[in-house]
Design an enzyme around this catalytic site. Sequence first.
Site: not given
Ligand code: PAF
Length: 279
Positions: A31, A34-36, A38, A148, A154
Site C-alpha cells: 500500500m 515503502l520502507h526497508d 518492503h 512479509g 495476512q
Molecule cells: O500488507 C499490505 O500492505 C496490504 O494488506 C496488501 C497485501 C498490499 C493488500 O492491500
Amino acid sequence: MAPIVRDKARLLEMVTPWKQSGEVVGVVPTMGALHDGHLSLVAAAKAVCDRVIVTIFVNPKQFNNPEDLANYPRTEESDARKLERFEVDAIWVPDGDQMYPKGFATTVSVSDLTDCLCGATRPGHFEGVATVVAKLFLQTQADRAFFGEKDYQQLQVVTRMAADLDIPIQVMGCPTIREEDGLAMSSRNLLLSDRARVYAPVLNEVMERIAEALRGGAIMSDVLPEALARLETAGFTGVDYLELRAADGLGLLESADVPSRLFAASWLAGVRLIDNIAV
Ligand code: PAF
C-alpha cells in the site's frame, strides 16, 4: 525509473509477452509508504523472478475506520525513487475505479483463519485484503507473490485464498525486518510522534521476554499480567491481543508445545502497532 502503470489494459499489454515467453513474474503487493521491509520483499522477488511488479494501492476495503484510511501515508513519488535501484519492471498503481469500478459487488472471504487476531478486532479487514489480493494476483498474472511475515495472519489468509481459488501462484513468506531497537518496520511507524517512537520498541521487547519464558516451559496465563503491566507503563493504551497461537492454523495455545507464534496488537498514542515472533 520503472514505468508507473495506472491502467489495466496497459498492464495486460506489458505482462502478456512476458508470460508468452515463459518468464517468471513476481509480484510484491503493497500500500506504498515503502520502507526497508518492503524493499527486502522486492529484493527477494528480484532474486528468483525474471520480471517483478510492485503494486501500490491503498485499499479502502480493508480499512474498517475511515480516519485510519484518511491518515494512511501516501508517498508515491518517494516510493518510486526507492524502487529505482531494484530496476523493477513495473509499478502498478491502479486508480480506485480501475480496482473497484462502479457496480463492483464481489467479496472474497476466507473463513476460520480470519476469526481471530486482526480478523476479530478489525471486522471486514481480511475480506478487503483477500478481495484486493485476489484481484492483484489475477491482474498481474504473477507466478510468485512476496509477503512479509510481519503480517503473519495476512500471509496465511492469502495463501489459503490462492489455494482455494486455484490461482496458480506461489505465495512466499519473507522474514520481518526490524529497526535496530527491535521495532518491526511498518508504514504506520511514520504516524508515531517522536515521543511514541521512543516507547514503541517496548512491544517487541515484551514479546521477546514472553517468548523466552514460554521456551522455558512457562504458560501464557503466568506471564501475561507482568507483560500487560509493562506495556501500560510504557504508554500503550490498549492491547487488542497478546496471544500465543499455532504457527499453522492459528489455533489458540496456552503453552508452546507445537510450532507456535506470539502475536500482539496494541495502541500507542493513537497508532495501532502489530508484531509477531516465532516461539
Ligand atoms: O500488507 C499490505 O500492505 C496490504 O494488506 C496488501 C497485501 C498490499 C493488500 O492491500
